[in-house]
Design a protein around this motif. Structure first.
Motif, PDB file in Angstrom:
ATOM      1  N   ALA A 103       0.833  -1.208   0.000  1.00  0.00           N
ATOM      2  CA  ALA A 103       0.000   0.000   0.000  1.00  0.00           C
ATOM      3  C   ALA A 103       0.863   1.252   0.000  1.00  0.00           C
ATOM      4  O   ALA A 103       1.823   1.364   0.764  1.00  0.00           O
ATOM      5  CB  ALA A 103      -0.917   0.000   1.220  1.00  0.00           C
ATOM      6  N   THR A 104       0.537   2.192  -0.859  1.00  0.00           N
ATOM      7  CA  THR A 104       1.220   3.494  -0.883  1.00  0.00           C
ATOM      8  C   THR A 104       0.431   4.479  -0.026  1.00  0.00           C
ATOM      9  O   THR A 104      -0.736   4.235   0.316  1.00  0.00           O
ATOM     10  CB  THR A 104       1.305   4.026  -2.314  1.00  0.00           C
ATOM     11  N   GLN A 105       1.040   5.600   0.301  1.00  0.00           N
ATOM     12  CA  GLN A 105       0.358   6.595   1.117  1.00  0.00           C
ATOM     13  C   GLN A 105      -0.854   7.152   0.392  1.00  0.00           C
ATOM     14  O   GLN A 105      -1.864   7.495   1.029  1.00  0.00           O
ATOM     15  CB  GLN A 105       1.319   7.726   1.478  1.00  0.00           C
ATOM     16  N   GLU A 106      -0.787   7.220  -0.938  1.00  0.00           N
ATOM     17  CA  GLU A 106      -1.939   7.708  -1.702  1.00  0.00           C
ATOM     18  C   GLU A 106      -3.132   6.758  -1.528  1.00  0.00           C
ATOM     19  O   GLU A 106      -4.264   7.204  -1.334  1.00  0.00           O
ATOM     20  CB  GLU A 106      -1.577   7.827  -3.188  1.00  0.00           C
ATOM     21  N   ARG A 107      -2.853   5.453  -1.599  1.00  0.00           N
ATOM     22  CA  ARG A 107      -3.942   4.481  -1.416  1.00  0.00           C
ATOM     23  C   ARG A 107      -4.492   4.558   0.003  1.00  0.00           C
ATOM     24  O   ARG A 107      -5.705   4.393   0.219  1.00  0.00           O
ATOM     25  CB  ARG A 107      -3.451   3.047  -1.680  1.00  0.00           C
ATOM     26  N   LEU A 108      -3.613   4.774   0.974  1.00  0.00           N
ATOM     27  CA  LEU A 108      -4.043   4.816   2.365  1.00  0.00           C
ATOM     28  C   LEU A 108      -4.932   6.015   2.657  1.00  0.00           C
ATOM     29  O   LEU A 108      -5.652   6.036   3.659  1.00  0.00           O
ATOM     30  CB  LEU A 108      -2.816   4.847   3.288  1.00  0.00           C
ATOM     31  N   ASN A 109      -4.886   7.017   1.810  1.00  0.00           N
ATOM     32  CA  ASN A 109      -5.749   8.188   1.979  1.00  0.00           C
ATOM     33  C   ASN A 109      -7.117   8.006   1.325  1.00  0.00           C
ATOM     34  O   ASN A 109      -7.981   8.881   1.454  1.00  0.00           O
ATOM     35  CB  ASN A 109      -5.066   9.431   1.397  1.00  0.00           C
ATOM     36  N   GLU A 110      -7.304   6.895   0.630  1.00  0.00           N
ATOM     37  CA  GLU A 110      -8.564   6.633  -0.064  1.00  0.00           C
ATOM     38  C   GLU A 110      -9.497   5.829   0.835  1.00  0.00           C
ATOM     39  O   GLU A 110      -9.147   4.743   1.304  1.00  0.00           O
ATOM     40  CB  GLU A 110      -8.312   5.866  -1.357  1.00  0.00           C
ATOM     41  N   ALA A 111     -10.700   6.349   1.059  1.00  0.00           N
ATOM     42  CA  ALA A 111     -11.667   5.673   1.921  1.00  0.00           C
ATOM     43  C   ALA A 111     -12.048   4.303   1.365  1.00  0.00           C
ATOM     44  O   ALA A 111     -12.206   3.332   2.122  1.00  0.00           O
ATOM     45  CB  ALA A 111     -12.911   6.541   2.091  1.00  0.00           C
ATOM     46  N   LEU A 112     -12.205   4.204   0.032  1.00  0.00           N
ATOM     47  CA  LEU A 112     -12.596   2.926  -0.572  1.00  0.00           C
ATOM     48  C   LEU A 112     -11.530   1.857  -0.371  1.00  0.00           C
ATOM     49  O   LEU A 112     -11.848   0.665  -0.299  1.00  0.00           O
ATOM     50  CB  LEU A 112     -12.871   3.121  -2.068  1.00  0.00           C
ATOM     51  N   PHE A 113     -10.279   2.270  -0.291  1.00  0.00           N
ATOM     52  CA  PHE A 113      -9.210   1.301  -0.058  1.00  0.00           C
ATOM     53  C   PHE A 113      -9.230   0.790   1.379  1.00  0.00           C
ATOM     54  O   PHE A 113      -8.885  -0.375   1.645  1.00  0.00           O
ATOM     55  CB  PHE A 113      -7.853   1.932  -0.368  1.00  0.00           C
ATOM     56  N   LEU A 114      -9.638   1.639   2.321  1.00  0.00           N
ATOM     57  CA  LEU A 114      -9.635   1.262   3.730  1.00  0.00           C
ATOM     58  C   LEU A 114     -10.886   0.481   4.139  1.00  0.00           C
ATOM     59  O   LEU A 114     -10.863  -0.233   5.148  1.00  0.00           O
ATOM     60  CB  LEU A 114      -9.519   2.511   4.604  1.00  0.00           C
ATOM     61  N   LEU A 115     -11.958   0.604   3.366  1.00  0.00           N
ATOM     62  CA  LEU A 115     -13.210  -0.067   3.744  1.00  0.00           C
ATOM     63  C   LEU A 115     -13.071  -1.582   3.854  1.00  0.00           C
ATOM     64  O   LEU A 115     -13.562  -2.176   4.825  1.00  0.00           O
ATOM     65  CB  LEU A 115     -14.324   0.308   2.764  1.00  0.00           C
ATOM     66  N   PRO A 116     -12.430  -2.274   2.895  1.00  0.00           N
ATOM     67  CA  PRO A 116     -12.278  -3.733   3.053  1.00  0.00           C
ATOM     68  C   PRO A 116     -11.502  -4.105   4.313  1.00  0.00           C
ATOM     69  O   PRO A 116     -11.833  -5.106   4.976  1.00  0.00           O
ATOM     70  CB  PRO A 116     -11.516  -4.146   1.785  1.00  0.00           C
ATOM     71  N   ALA A 117     -10.472  -3.337   4.652  1.00  0.00           N
ATOM     72  CA  ALA A 117      -9.696  -3.621   5.862  1.00  0.00           C
ATOM     73  C   ALA A 117     -10.553  -3.422   7.109  1.00  0.00           C
ATOM     74  O   ALA A 117     -10.492  -4.217   8.051  1.00  0.00           O
ATOM     75  CB  ALA A 117      -8.459  -2.728   5.919  1.00  0.00           C
ATOM     76  N   ALA A 118     -11.361  -2.346   7.109  1.00  0.00           N
ATOM     77  CA  ALA A 118     -12.245  -2.101   8.244  1.00  0.00           C
ATOM     78  C   ALA A 118     -13.259  -3.231   8.393  1.00  0.00           C
ATOM     79  O   ALA A 118     -13.548  -3.693   9.504  1.00  0.00           O
ATOM     80  CB  ALA A 118     -12.957  -0.762   8.072  1.00  0.00           C
ATOM     81  N   ALA A 119     -13.801  -3.699   7.260  1.00  0.00           N
ATOM     82  CA  ALA A 119     -14.753  -4.808   7.292  1.00  0.00           C
ATOM     83  C   ALA A 119     -14.081  -6.087   7.790  1.00  0.00           C
ATOM     84  O   ALA A 119     -14.688  -6.874   8.537  1.00  0.00           O
ATOM     85  CB  ALA A 119     -15.354  -5.028   5.906  1.00  0.00           C
ATOM     86  N   ALA A 120     -12.823  -6.286   7.386  1.00  0.00           N
ATOM     87  CA  ALA A 120     -12.082  -7.477   7.819  1.00  0.00           C
ATOM     88  C   ALA A 120     -11.872  -7.484   9.323  1.00  0.00           C
ATOM     89  O   ALA A 120     -11.774  -8.555   9.934  1.00  0.00           O
ATOM     90  CB  ALA A 120     -10.728  -7.543   7.103  1.00  0.00           C
ATOM     91  N   ILE A 121     -11.805  -6.314   9.937  1.00  0.00           N
ATOM     92  CA  ILE A 121     -11.663  -6.222  11.391  1.00  0.00           C
ATOM     93  C   ILE A 121     -13.018  -6.367  12.074  1.00  0.00           C
ATOM     94  O   ILE A 121     -13.167  -7.123  13.041  1.00  0.00           O
ATOM     95  CB  ILE A 121     -11.018  -4.879  11.789  1.00  0.00           C
ATOM     96  N   LEU A 122     -14.011  -5.673  11.567  1.00  0.00           N
ATOM     97  CA  LEU A 122     -15.318  -5.642  12.225  1.00  0.00           C
ATOM     98  C   LEU A 122     -16.036  -6.992  12.179  1.00  0.00           C
ATOM     99  O   LEU A 122     -16.776  -7.330  13.115  1.00  0.00           O
ATOM    100  CB  LEU A 122     -16.197  -4.571  11.580  1.00  0.00           C
ATOM    101  N   LEU A 123     -15.828  -7.774  11.125  1.00  0.00           N
ATOM    102  CA  LEU A 123     -16.516  -9.059  11.015  1.00  0.00           C
ATOM    103  C   LEU A 123     -16.156  -9.995  12.162  1.00  0.00           C
ATOM    104  O   LEU A 123     -17.055 -10.469  12.890  1.00  0.00           O
ATOM    105  CB  LEU A 123     -16.211  -9.703   9.655  1.00  0.00           C
ATOM    106  N   PRO A 124     -14.882 -10.320  12.384  1.00  0.00           N
ATOM    107  CA  PRO A 124     -14.571 -11.198  13.510  1.00  0.00           C
ATOM    108  C   PRO A 124     -14.870 -10.572  14.863  1.00  0.00           C
ATOM    109  O   PRO A 124     -15.266 -11.280  15.791  1.00  0.00           O
ATOM    110  CB  PRO A 124     -13.067 -11.478  13.349  1.00  0.00           C
ATOM    111  N   VAL A 125     -14.687  -9.250  14.989  1.00  0.00           N
ATOM    112  CA  VAL A 125     -14.996  -8.591  16.254  1.00  0.00           C
ATOM    113  C   VAL A 125     -16.472  -8.760  16.587  1.00  0.00           C
ATOM    114  O   VAL A 125     -16.842  -9.072  17.729  1.00  0.00           O
ATOM    115  CB  VAL A 125     -14.612  -7.099  16.194  1.00  0.00           C
ATOM    116  N   GLY A 126     -17.340  -8.585  15.580  1.00  0.00           N
ATOM    117  CA  GLY A 126     -18.772  -8.773  15.798  1.00  0.00           C
ATOM    118  C   GLY A 126     -19.121 -10.196  16.181  1.00  0.00           C
ATOM    119  O   GLY A 126     -19.943 -10.433  17.079  1.00  0.00           O
TER     120      GLY A 126
END
Length: 384
Positions: free
Chosen positions: A142-165
């Motif tokens: 991941a580049t810093q440009e990608r890390l600033n994109e909300a769409l790029f971070l959404l799958p990672a957030a979902a990957a965390i929230l699924l097992p947490v839930g």
């Protein structure tokens, strides 16, 4: 973000190590510290049984020997091969969490364990490692440009929230919080800006009263007892009161091995699992407690050193996640025992009695040692 400048300045070189060379590249000081910590666990569990090797100490020793062999075996596996199974491992972890919700054993009002081949496993413990592997694979390039994109971070957030839930549904609040914190740490290590998490934290603080009312009765009781243990000294507050008595009664040098009154007279609650550190504090005192804390700190420091000394992003993020998991285990358990946070049922790794946490920690350490052994290999550009 773990800075790139700390990586070796020499160019990447793809090295195909032989088994003997891999074996010699293992961090044997780390392995020694792990073995010493397991020895502390054997000593405490022997005392917890009233000075007998059964039912706790010998059983834990045999588990550790098997887990140590597994750790060293994983350390010999090329980290690039482990990287290729990162997402399959994550998917397996989610499946196990779904299976335990349907077919798991109920204990203390929660479904957290399941039998596999005659062994009891707790999928939520394994999920913390599998989540780390998946996120490390996702953010490897991941580049810093990608890390600033909300769409790029959404799958990672979902990957965390699924097992947490899913872990919250068991319910297992302590492990769910630790899992979320591991995910956040890996994201921060990958370069996600801290202020984005500050916004989420602010929203959670505002919503805290609502979240409190959705907790189970025993979870609300733990919070109430934490605020005022003396309100129910023989009920919900008993555990933490007895724990504090044991911690204080050890003094500077302790009451002596197998002579702790709180332990031997069975006043200590769950003394072989969640409150095992109270045995150490009572029988070996402040000096013995500090020695164990120094050993825990050494393991954590070496894990993070592996992260900062690794030349590839995947290894850095994996080592960061494994080190954070071990740190949170220690921090939560010790804080709980001292009454600094509500009781949450989190064991002290390699010391508390139990197979699931021991196996999960040693699996993580195996991957950590693989990162250390293969810290200067070159990753190809293939996606995984």
């Amino acid at each position: 973000m773990i800075p790139e400048r700390i990586a070796p300045l020499r160019p990447f070189r793809d090295r195909s190590f032989g088994l003997m060379r891999k074996f010699l590249r293992i961090n044997w000081l780390f392995v020694l510290c792990v073995c010493l910590l397991a020895g502390v666990g054997y000593t405490a569990l022997y005392s917890a049984a009233g000075g007998a090797p059964v039912p706790y100490a010998n059983s834990q020793l045999f588990r550790f020997i098997g887990a140590l062999a597994l750790m060293l075996g994983i350390a010999m596996v090329d980290i690039r091969q482990i990287a290729k199974i990162s997402w399959p491992a994550y998917a397996l972890g989610v499946v196990l969490l779904l299976v335990v919700m349907k077919f798991g054993h109920t204990g203390l009002g929660a479904k957290r364990w399941m039998s596999v081949g005659g062994m009891e496993i707790q999928p939520s413990e394994l999920m913390k490692l599998f989540l780390t592997l998946g996120l490390a694979a996702y953010f490897r390039r991941a580049t810093q440009e990608r890390l600033n994109e909300a769409l790029f971070l959404l799958p990672a957030a979902a990957a965390i929230l699924l097992p947490v839930g899913l872990i919250l549904k068991e319910p297992n609040l302590g492990t769910a919080v630790i899992t979320a914190m591991i995910g956040v740490t890996v994201l921060l290590g990958a370069g996600v800006r801290w202020w984005k998490f500050a916004i989420v934290l602010g929203v959670m603080l505002v919503a805290a009263p609502v979240l409190y009312h959705h907790l189970h009765d025993y979870q609300r009781a733990r919070i109430t007892t934490f605020m005022n243990p003396g309100s129910d000294p023989l009920g919900a507050g008993y555990n933490i009161i007895q724990s504090k008595i044991a911690l204080g009664s050890g003094g500077l040098a302790g009451q002596g091995y197998l002579h702790g009154t709180q332990n031997q007279l069975n006043f200590l609650p769950e003394k072989q699992t969640d409150f095992v550190f109270t045995i150490i504090a009572e029988e070996f005192g402040f000096l013995g407690s500090m020695a164990v804390l120094a050993l825990l700190f050494s393991i954590i420091a070496m894990a993070f050193y592996t992260a900062v000394s690794c030349s590839h992003a995947y290894g850095r993020l994996v080592a960061l996640g494994v080190g954070t998991n071990f740190f949170l285990y220690c921090f939560v358990n010790l804080s709980m025992v001292m009454g600094l946070i509500p009781v949450g049922g989190v064991p002290l790794p390699l010391i508390s009695y139990g197979g699931s946490a021991l196996t999960a920690v040693m699996l993580g350490f195996g991957v950590l040692m693989s990162v250390h052994v293969h810290r200067d290999v070159e990753f190809a550009n293939e996606e995984f």
